[in-house]
Design an enzyme around this catalytic site. Sequence first.
Site, short mmCIF file in Angstrom:
data_model
loop_
_atom_site.label_atom_id
_atom_site.label_comp_id
_atom_site.label_asym_id
_atom_site.label_seq_id
_atom_site.Cartn_x
_atom_site.Cartn_y
_atom_site.Cartn_z
N HIS A 37 0.85 -1.25 -0.04
CA HIS A 37 0.05 0.00 -0.04
C HIS A 37 0.86 1.31 0.20
O HIS A 37 1.74 1.37 1.05
CB HIS A 37 -0.90 -0.23 1.32
CG HIS A 37 -1.97 1.05 1.11
ND1 HIS A 37 -3.29 0.51 0.56
CD2 HIS A 37 -2.10 2.17 1.58
CE1 HIS A 37 -4.14 1.55 0.54
NE2 HIS A 37 -3.64 2.69 1.14
N ASP B 23 0.36 5.53 -1.22
CA ASP B 23 -0.91 6.62 -1.84
C ASP B 23 -0.40 7.48 -2.60
O ASP B 23 -0.87 8.58 -2.46
CB ASP B 23 -1.44 7.14 -0.55
CG ASP B 23 -2.61 6.15 0.23
OD1 ASP B 23 -3.77 5.70 -0.66
OD2 ASP B 23 -2.67 5.67 1.29
N GLU C 69 -8.77 1.06 -2.96
CA GLU C 69 -9.25 1.17 -1.73
C GLU C 69 -10.52 1.77 -1.43
O GLU C 69 -10.80 3.01 -1.39
CB GLU C 69 -8.09 2.15 -0.81
CG GLU C 69 -8.23 2.41 0.58
CD GLU C 69 -7.23 3.16 1.29
OE1 GLU C 69 -6.96 2.96 2.37
OE2 GLU C 69 -6.49 3.90 0.30
N HIS D 178 -13.59 1.61 2.65
CA HIS D 178 -12.80 2.53 3.65
C HIS D 178 -13.38 2.75 4.93
O HIS D 178 -13.65 1.91 5.57
CB HIS D 178 -12.27 3.86 2.73
CG HIS D 178 -11.26 4.59 3.24
ND1 HIS D 178 -11.42 5.87 3.59
CD2 HIS D 178 -9.87 4.28 3.45
CE1 HIS D 178 -10.30 6.36 4.00
NE2 HIS D 178 -9.33 5.30 4.05
N HIS E 207 -9.47 -2.01 7.10
CA HIS E 207 -10.61 -0.85 7.01
C HIS E 207 -11.98 -1.50 7.33
O HIS E 207 -12.91 -0.66 7.73
CB HIS E 207 -10.82 -0.11 5.76
CG HIS E 207 -9.76 1.02 5.69
ND1 HIS E 207 -9.81 2.22 6.56
CD2 HIS E 207 -8.65 1.25 4.86
CE1 HIS E 207 -8.68 2.86 6.21
NE2 HIS E 207 -8.07 2.32 5.06
N HIS F 187 -2.93 -3.26 4.74
CA HIS F 187 -2.01 -2.27 5.76
C HIS F 187 -2.99 -2.17 6.94
O HIS F 187 -3.66 -1.36 7.24
CB HIS F 187 -1.98 -0.80 4.97
CG HIS F 187 -3.14 -0.04 4.81
ND1 HIS F 187 -4.25 -0.63 3.73
CD2 HIS F 187 -3.46 1.12 4.89
CE1 HIS F 187 -5.17 0.22 3.67
NE2 HIS F 187 -4.83 1.29 4.45
N ASP G 281 1.99 2.06 3.85
CA ASP G 281 1.01 3.03 3.63
C ASP G 281 1.78 4.54 3.43
O ASP G 281 1.36 5.56 4.03
CB ASP G 281 0.19 3.11 4.95
CG ASP G 281 -1.32 4.13 4.96
OD1 ASP G 281 -1.37 4.67 3.59
OD2 ASP G 281 -1.79 4.16 5.68
#
Length: 423
Positions: A60, A62, A165, A192, A233, A254, A362
């Site tokens: 993961h 972003d 995600e 999420h 999540h 993550h 992350d």
Amino acid sequence: MSHNIPRTRRIRRVLTAHFVLLGVISAGPLLAQNGSSSSSDKYLARAKHVLTETPLVDGHNDLPWRIREDSVARGNVDAYDLRGRTPGHTDLDRLKAGMVGAQFWSVYTPGEWRDSGYARVQLEQIDIARRIIARYPDRFALALTAGDIRREFRQGKLASLLGLEGGHAIENSLGALRAYYDLGVRYMTLTHNVTLDWADAALDSAKHNGLTSFGDSVVREMNRLGMMVDLSHVSPATMSDALNVTRAPVIFSHSGARALVDVPRNVPDSILRRVTVNGGVVMVPFVTGFVSPAVMLYDQSTRPVITDLEKKYGKDTAAIARELKQWRVSHPEPRATLSQVADQIDYVRKVAGVDHVGIGGDFDGITEVVQGLEDVSKYPALFAELARRGWSDADLKKLAGENLLRVFSQAEAVAKRLQQAGR
């Protein structure tokens, strides 16, 4: 993406910029607390050797959202040049130093943006990620299979994959799910931070006690496609329901261990034990509040302070930063450490087994960083710490990428069987 909702994340990024100017946060890198990281360190040498033989697969990152939100780039991939030092955590030189072999680029969209059209934003994020990959053909290559990862690793390129995600992006449509797969998405995080019409999120109210019947259909269709089911999540009940339904191993792209840091985004022991049976993998993040109990408690104490300041000053982030600085003087922030991330990895190994743990940093979805893991260049230091703790080279390879590659290959095999059976 970290556990904060998008509005809070944007506020924190603005505040962070003010804190740097005000001297609250150092603009330079923090010092690691885990001993020597020199090239002469035998454990670091072992770690680097392992990462030359097995692709380090991070679950993961972003970067696509970081580029979208960047005040200069504003979604322009050309303006956010990875060949130079970027303002975030990720660029080409640091990826090379970190010996990253494969990266799932998160194509995140906020679940709170109900009036903007989830699918439109999702397509834009996939476009940004695909353009990132295409812009650096000498360094990146799009990967769609486990075999692609191994091939690109042998050729010295970073295998680049897409991870969606937030299941809100399918807008309750299996057709949209199939279209995302065709565009290259190889895992989807079922939620999420927002509970959906068909699945409960960890950080929102529970409406379904897990998955609805349509949620079961989403998992089954992901199995049929060969898209990995990501349970980061989601609520524990959703985790459990998905494990009941899936025919393929799952991932947590993550998430950490809830027994060590009791936040809703981490994984309970009961689920870790089920991951062992399922054959999946839990990819431990570098989110400070997920790995450090002290940071978690500090975050909890800070939220009402920020809320009160927002009520007082509205959008005046400079004023909020000034008062928050004064508050922090008498309430110094603890720091998460590389050793605590290693503790998380050790714990997942203890409960789920060494075949069921991976890495999901992350980066560029977090604002605060772990000491010793400040950006994508630092992965070898983490593997060196685990080597110091007695991890064998074979087990380090499993952590780096072999576990995820096994799960990915098994997801592909399940899809082939289901498609041949006409299901």
